[in-house]
Motif scaffolding. Structure first.
Motif, PDB file in Angstrom:
ATOM      1  N   ILE A   1       9.716  -9.174   4.495  1.00 37.09           N
ATOM      2  CA  ILE A   1       9.915  -8.962   2.759  1.00 37.09           C
ATOM      3  C   ILE A   1       9.058  -9.683   2.150  1.00 37.09           C
ATOM      4  O   ILE A   1       8.947  -9.529   1.179  1.00 37.09           O
ATOM      5  CB  ILE A   1      11.851  -8.925   2.883  1.00 37.09           C
ATOM      6  N   PRO A   2       9.237 -11.033   2.116  1.00 40.77           N
ATOM      7  CA  PRO A   2       8.090 -12.009   2.274  1.00 40.77           C
ATOM      8  C   PRO A   2       6.343 -11.545   2.047  1.00 40.77           C
ATOM      9  O   PRO A   2       5.811 -11.529   1.013  1.00 40.77           O
ATOM     10  CB  PRO A   2       8.104 -13.152   2.188  1.00 40.77           C
ATOM     11  N   ILE A   3       5.953 -10.364   3.166  1.00 37.23           N
ATOM     12  CA  ILE A   3       4.605 -10.164   2.300  1.00 37.23           C
ATOM     13  C   ILE A   3       4.743  -9.002   1.828  1.00 37.23           C
ATOM     14  O   ILE A   3       3.807  -9.003   1.047  1.00 37.23           O
ATOM     15  CB  ILE A   3       4.485  -9.908   4.283  1.00 37.23           C
ATOM     16  N   LEU A   4       5.942  -8.428   1.851  1.00 41.40           N
ATOM     17  CA  LEU A   4       5.452  -7.392   0.761  1.00 41.40           C
ATOM     18  C   LEU A   4       5.739  -7.583  -0.751  1.00 41.40           C
ATOM     19  O   LEU A   4       5.012  -7.267  -1.377  1.00 41.40           O
ATOM     20  CB  LEU A   4       6.975  -6.091   1.505  1.00 41.40           C
ATOM     21  N   ILE A   5       6.938  -8.796  -0.993  1.00 41.33           N
ATOM     22  CA  ILE A   5       7.072  -9.310  -2.141  1.00 41.33           C
ATOM     23  C   ILE A   5       5.713  -9.707  -2.684  1.00 41.33           C
ATOM     24  O   ILE A   5       5.826  -9.804  -3.801  1.00 41.33           O
ATOM     25  CB  ILE A   5       7.843 -10.351  -1.810  1.00 41.33           C
ATOM     26  N   THR A   6       4.861 -10.479  -1.855  1.00 39.95           N
ATOM     27  CA  THR A   6       3.678 -11.204  -1.796  1.00 39.95           C
ATOM     28  C   THR A   6       1.947  -9.868  -2.512  1.00 39.95           C
ATOM     29  O   THR A   6       1.885 -10.038  -3.117  1.00 39.95           O
ATOM     30  CB  THR A   6       3.610 -12.124  -0.805  1.00 39.95           C
ATOM     31  N   LEU A   7       2.658  -8.523  -2.107  1.00 42.68           N
ATOM     32  CA  LEU A   7       1.938  -7.554  -2.425  1.00 42.68           C
ATOM     33  C   LEU A   7       2.554  -7.339  -3.825  1.00 42.68           C
ATOM     34  O   LEU A   7       1.060  -6.702  -4.445  1.00 42.68           O
ATOM     35  CB  LEU A   7       1.756  -6.460  -0.971  1.00 42.68           C
TER      36      LEU A   7
END
Length: 485
Positions: free
Chosen positions: A162-168
């Protein structure tokens, strides 16, 4: 195919392929934490394939071992320990990869350190409740324990993703968004295939798909091709490779072709700077004179760089002629050592005419002389010599009594743009140019050096063909006739 599992040899092959992919990711940018932790995660996730190879290949079959006072079959013990590493440790490392990807270490350093400690607490608990030596039998004999371990891995996977997708999403307008997206694809695709096929399928008791997780090796093989493809396009994970063709049988080191494009750009910008400097000087503002002097010196330095680069990077077309090497030595010495306080000596063979390009050979000798004078300082001994030890071989030497060249630099001195000289006059192109000129003559250049306290100095030896026997005979006849007159 996956119901019975892949053959042991194929598992080993894919394990090596996985290691190769993640090692390439690491060396793409070794100092980058995202690369480092992606490499660690990749190696940990590859343990699933590796342990299967050890178990089904029968390498350790029939071997017993005593571990903490208990007798175990070695193949089962290794399988259990590697399974524990895969089940317990892999996902916390994926979490750390996610933290670095999201810049948590820079945005919230204290929270980052606390979370890095917190996510490993379950590892300690699992090691106590479900001993590492018995992890292999958890999916078969302890469904409740496997449910807990599977939930642990799946939850960690969601929390990491989830944090990776939010960062992207937040960085979609940034210039490096495409690179970040490529990185997340290589990281998340094999991760989620592994989580679904290893844990979710087992939790749902789909026995005919239990070996489907081995298909991750095929996915990683595809990602390997994907990675290499992007290496030659826009780059990936901090590395980009460019295709450059060269003559692999040649000894010289080519200067890149794109230098001419850089030189063209520099010439245009230099023209603008020179025009601005002239206009400002015409205003006769005395307070600006020091700054304008700095600009003019920089323009002059860059102009010289462009001139030398253009000349040294160009094609070498020889105009071979009969050259009196002693006279050439004298010309170089007079031009280069007029204000030098040391001694100059010249030694030549009686057969002192060589068949070579006068201008190129003079440029080579001037380059070597300039380096020798700088190495010696105000005083020393500079020796030019030319000998013909064999019928068609000439050895031209430039020897100095300077400080010498260190062993560390000796292997690099002929590389383009490598220089240990001081001052703006050093472009690092002189020796590379000399080597290419001598190569064009069909010869080679060597260097011997000493940089000790008692004995020091450097000798550059140029070996080139001296011309045919008939050519030298005609030259000597011409010399004799001129002497008789």
């Amino acid at each position: 195919m996956f119901q019975n599992g892949l053959p042991a040899e194929v598992l080993l092959l894919f394990t090596i392929l996985i290691w190769t992919l993640y090692f390439l990711i690491y060396i793409s940018s070794p100092e980058n934490k995202v690369n480092q932790w992606c490499c660690i995660c990749g190696f940990l996730l590859s343990i699933g394939v590796l342990k299967e190879y050890f178990y089904y290949s029968g390498i350790f079959a029939g071997t017993g071992v005593c571990f903490l006072g208990v007798e175990y079959a070695l193949d089962e013990l290794i399988n259990s320990i590697l399974t524990a590493v895969l089940y317990y440790i892999a996902m916390p490392c994926v979490m750390i990869f996610s933290f670095y990807f999201c810049h948590l270490d820079k945005l919230r350093p204290r929270l980052f350190r606390f979370l890095c400690f917190l996510i490993f607490v379950p590892v300690l608990a699992f090691g106590i409740v479900y001993p590492w030596s018995q992890t292999r039998v958890i999916p078969l004999e302890n469904p409740s324990a496997f449910f807990i371990v599977s939930s642990y891995n799946l939850i960690y996977g969601v929390i990491a993703t989830i944090p990776i997708l939010i960062t992207l999403f937040m960085e979609k307008n940034y210039s490096y968004f495409r690179q970040r997206r490529l990185v997340s694809l290589i990281a998340l695709l094999p991760l989620w295939y592994w989580l679904i096929t290893l844990f979710l399928i087992h939790m749902l008791k789909l026995e005919f798909l239990y070996k489907l997780w081995q298909g991750n090796a095929l996915i990683l093989a595809g990602l390997f091709v994907y990675y290499v493809r992007h290496l030659f396009r826009d780059g990936i994970w901090g590395m980009r490779l460019n295709r450059e063709y060269f003559n692999w049988e040649a000894d010289e080191i080519p200067i890149p072709d794109n230098i001419r494009y850089i030189n063209h750009m520099l010439k245009n910008e230099l023209a603008k700077l020179s025009w601005c400097s002239r206009e400002l000087r015409g205003m006769e503002i005395m307070q600006m004179k020091p700054e304008l002097d700095i600009i003019d010196r920089s323009v002059s330095h860059i102009s010289e760089f462009v001139r030398k680069t253009s000349r040294y990077a160009g094609e070498i077309n020889l105009n071979l002629q009969d050259v009196d090497i002693r006279r050439l030595f004298e010309e170089v010495a007079n031009e280069m050592t007029a204000e030098w306080q040391g001694k100059v000596k010249i030694y030549t063979d009686k057969k002192r005419f060589l068949h070579c390009d006068y201008d190129y050979m003079k440029e080579v000798l001037c380059n070597l002389t300039a380096n020798a004078l700088e190495a010696m300082g105000k005083e020393g001994e500079l020796i030019f010599s030319c000998l013909l030890p064999r019928e068609n071989i000439a050895l031209i030497r430039v020897k100095d009594t300077g400080t010498g060249i260190t062993q560390k630099d000796l292997s690099c001195i002929f590389d383009p743009y490598f220089t240990e000289g001081k001052g703006n006059g050093h472009m690092g192109l002189g020796l590379a140019y000399c080597r290419n000129v001598i190569k064009a003559h069909g010869g080679y250049i060597q260097v011997k050096t000493q940089c000790g306290r008692e004995r020091h100095g450097t000798v550059f030896t140029i070996c080139i063909p001296a011309g045919t026997k008939e050519k030298r005979r005609k030259i000597h006849e011409r010399i004799n006739k001129s002497t008789d007159c």
